[in-house]
Write a protein that holds these residues in place. Structure first.
Motif, PDB file in Angstrom:
ATOM      1  N   ALA A  55     -74.959  28.119  -6.934  1.00  0.00           N
ATOM      2  CA  ALA A  55     -76.293  27.722  -6.492  1.00  0.00           C
ATOM      3  C   ALA A  55     -76.233  26.518  -5.550  1.00  0.00           C
ATOM      4  O   ALA A  55     -77.090  26.363  -4.690  1.00  0.00           O
ATOM      5  CB  ALA A  55     -77.153  27.379  -7.696  1.00  0.00           C
ATOM      6  N   GLU A  59     -79.668  22.488  -5.865  1.00  0.00           N
ATOM      7  CA  GLU A  59     -80.513  23.302  -6.745  1.00  0.00           C
ATOM      8  C   GLU A  59     -80.605  22.676  -8.137  1.00  0.00           C
ATOM      9  O   GLU A  59     -81.670  22.630  -8.740  1.00  0.00           O
ATOM     10  CB  GLU A  59     -79.924  24.712  -6.880  1.00  0.00           C
ATOM     11  CG  GLU A  59     -80.007  25.534  -5.612  1.00  0.00           C
ATOM     12  CD  GLU A  59     -81.400  26.113  -5.404  1.00  0.00           C
ATOM     13  OE1 GLU A  59     -82.100  26.322  -6.402  1.00  0.00           O
ATOM     14  OE2 GLU A  59     -81.772  26.347  -4.236  1.00  0.00           O
ATOM     15  N   GLN A  89     -75.677  30.235 -10.454  1.00  0.00           N
ATOM     16  CA  GLN A  89     -76.908  30.781  -9.882  1.00  0.00           C
ATOM     17  C   GLN A  89     -77.704  31.511 -10.975  1.00  0.00           C
ATOM     18  O   GLN A  89     -78.924  31.416 -11.050  1.00  0.00           O
ATOM     19  CB  GLN A  89     -76.582  31.745  -8.736  1.00  0.00           C
ATOM     20  CG  GLN A  89     -77.807  32.371  -8.085  1.00  0.00           C
ATOM     21  CD  GLN A  89     -78.725  31.349  -7.412  1.00  0.00           C
ATOM     22  OE1 GLN A  89     -78.254  30.413  -6.764  1.00  0.00           O
ATOM     23  NE2 GLN A  89     -80.029  31.515  -7.565  1.00  0.00           N
ATOM     24  N   ASP A  93     -81.664  31.003 -11.976  1.00  0.00           N
ATOM     25  CA  ASP A  93     -82.674  32.066 -11.998  1.00  0.00           C
ATOM     26  C   ASP A  93     -83.345  32.180 -13.366  1.00  0.00           C
ATOM     27  O   ASP A  93     -84.525  32.502 -13.453  1.00  0.00           O
ATOM     28  CB  ASP A  93     -82.032  33.407 -11.632  1.00  0.00           C
ATOM     29  CG  ASP A  93     -81.538  33.406 -10.193  1.00  0.00           C
ATOM     30  OD1 ASP A  93     -82.038  32.585  -9.400  1.00  0.00           O
ATOM     31  OD2 ASP A  93     -80.632  34.210  -9.867  1.00  0.00           O
TER      32      ASP A  93
END
Ligand code: HEC
Ligand code: HEC
Ligand code: HEC
Ligand code: HEC
Ligand code: HEC
Ligand code: HEC
Ligand code: HEC
Ligand code: HEC
Length: 244
Positions: A55, A59, A89, A93
């Protein structure tokens, strides 16, 4: 001039091979090949379609702003979150469903910090075998803003049992340094730099021998007659010297 038979046959073979190549080309060469040069133009899209694994540390800061700020101000500002926590990542999410691992065991940090002569001069390095063994690095160093930890000033920080026992004994009022000379470095590398220990009977005699100049409340003995063949601490534990 008549073409030799074998050359004509060879010609047929070449013609067949070229024909096969042309047919194969129309089937096998990807459609977008050559559109933008000598490669497949669609490759860019298919690479971009791979699921994202990393990510990026920016982030992480969206939700972990406290840790991000801490890291940015500390010695690990150059070590990205995902170097230690792995590609995350999926966690970005779905933060509650995917729980990132954290490298809590001793094996991890020496990947960068074990002594290695090829590392840049001045890079902080340790010998993982000798440097405070058996305990995880993070018991002493904050992984998000590591500094060499403050060195404890009190002997009792490391010798708690001795200090607690002495506090209940007749030697309660004697500071540790009455009997031990302690170099400052002992508190930093205790196993390498060691304090002195009394080595002979005369040391205790400074307070306990008849006529000694030590404190008046110290009971006196006849140093020459009181079990002369032994060191005092073969019978009296110096940190708790009670006689009964
Ligand atoms: C959208 C918000 C969000 C983002 C972005 C995010 N996190 Fe998290 N993270 C959370 C929440 C919420 C928890 C607590 C989950 C729990 O307690 O089960 C958590 C927990 C964690 C934990 C602790 C897991 C544990 O053992 O308790 C780690 C490590 C972590 N995040 C690392 C990261 C890293 C590295 C990134 C960047 C790649 C990141 N997070 C980005 C919301 C986020
Ligand atoms: C040098 C390795 C390293 C880096 C870089 C690192 N972490 Fe960690 N992180 C750890 C370790 C080790 C733990 C476990 C700490 C513990 O259990 O006391 C941890 C714990 C966490 C936790 C659990 C909560 C807590 O405070 O214990 C979160 C959340 C987290 N890290 C997020 C991040 C984020 C966000 C970044 C980047 C800004 C980051 N980490 C960078 C090693 C690292
Ligand atoms: C990817 C490599 C990497 C990993 C993994 C890593 N570090 Fe570091 N560490 C660094 C860098 C880079 C610095 C900053 C060096 C500098 O300022 O010259 C640093 C600095 C430090 C310092 C400061 C030393 C000083 O004298 O200022 C300590 C302590 C430290 N790290 C401990 C740890 C611990 C504990 C872990 C495991 C949780 C760990 N490191 C994991 C790269 C790493
Ligand atoms: C019992 C606590 C303790 C543990 C466990 C510990 N350290 Fe340390 N560390 C210290 C102290 C105290 C210092 C500062 C004095 C020194 O250099 O020995 C230090 C210094 C360092 C330094 C800076 C060295 C320099 O030359 O600047 C690094 C890097 C480091 N430790 C990494 C680690 C790593 C990696 C681990 C795990 C393998 C670890 N430490 C485990 C207490 C600890
Ligand atoms: C940072 C922790 C720490 C502090 C602070 C500390 N020590 Fe120690 N000390 C140790 C360790 C570890 C050893 C080694 C124990 C072993 O080898 O079993 C040790 C060993 C000793 C020894 C035995 C030396 C030998 O050769 O047998 C004496 C005496 C001693 N310490 C006295 C003191 C006194 C007095 C103080 C306070 C002025 C002090 N220490 C502060 C950690 C510490
Ligand atoms: C009255 C003098 C005296 C005082 C005060 C004293 N010690 Fe000792 N200590 C000794 C003697 C003597 C030995 C050696 C015992 C032996 O070799 O069996 C010793 C041994 C030690 C050892 C080695 C391990 C052990 O248990 O034999 C440590 C550690 C130690 N002392 C720490 C301390 C600390 C910490 C204090 C203060 C809380 C302290 N001492 C106060 C006399 C003293
Ligand atoms: C062989 C064991 C042994 C040795 C070695 C020994 N002691 Fe004793 N010590 C005793 C015993 C048993 C007593 C209690 C009975 C007595 O008073 O004789 C005692 C009593 C004492 C007393 C208390 C006297 C009183 O009037 O309350 C002091 C002080 C003392 N010893 C100091 C020392 C000193 C200092 C040394 C080293 C020079 C030493 N001892 C060596 C066994 C020993
Ligand atoms: C700096 C002076 C001093 C030194 C050095 C010293 N002591 Fe003492 N010791 C005392 C004092 C003071 C007392 C009595 C405290 C009280 O009862 O209030 C005492 C009490 C004792 C007692 C009597 C306990 C009882 O039950 O009455 C013994 C035994 C003893 N010390 C042994 C030793 C031994 C062994 C050493 C050497 C390792 C030693 N001392 C070194 C000051 C000292």
């Amino acid at each position: 001039m008549k073409v030799p038979q074998q050359v004509a046959r060879l010609g047929v073979v070449f013609a067949a091979a070229i024909a096969a190549l042309l047919v194969a080309r129309s089937f096998l060469v990807p459609e977008t090949f050559g559109e933008l040069g000598h490669y497949r133009a669609a490759a860019i899209d298919s690479i971009a379609a791979h699921p994202k694994k990393y990510a990026g540390h920016q982030e992480c800061a969206a939700c972990h702003d406290d840790l991000a700020a801490k890291r940015a101000a500390g010695n690990h500002r150059g070590v990205a979150c995902e170097v230690c926590h792995g590609p995350q990542q999926a966690h970005v999410d779905a933060p509650l469903d995917v729980k990132p691992p954290a490298p809590r065991d001793r094996g991890f940090c020496p990947l960068c910090h074990a002594y290695n002569p090829s590392r840049p001069t001045g890079f902080p390095q340790i010998d993982p075998v000798a440097h405070n063994p058996l305990r995880p690095c993070i018991t002493c160093h904050d992984p998000h803003a590591p500094v060499p930890p403050a060195v404890p000033e009190e002997c009792s920080a490391c010798h708690g049992q001795i200090a607690r026992q002495k506090a209940l004994s007749h030697h309660a009022n004697l500071p540790c340094v009455t009997c031990h000379q302690v170099p400052q470095q002992h508190k930093v590398t205790p196993r390498v730099i060691r304090p002195t220990k009394p080595a002979e009977r005369a040391f205790c005699g400074r307070c306990h021998a008849e006529g000694a100049s030590g404190p008046a409340e110290a009971p006196r003995i006849d140093l020459a007659a009181h079990h002369p063949r032994y060191l005092c601490w073969q019978c009296h534990y110096p940190h708790y010297p009670e006689t009964q």
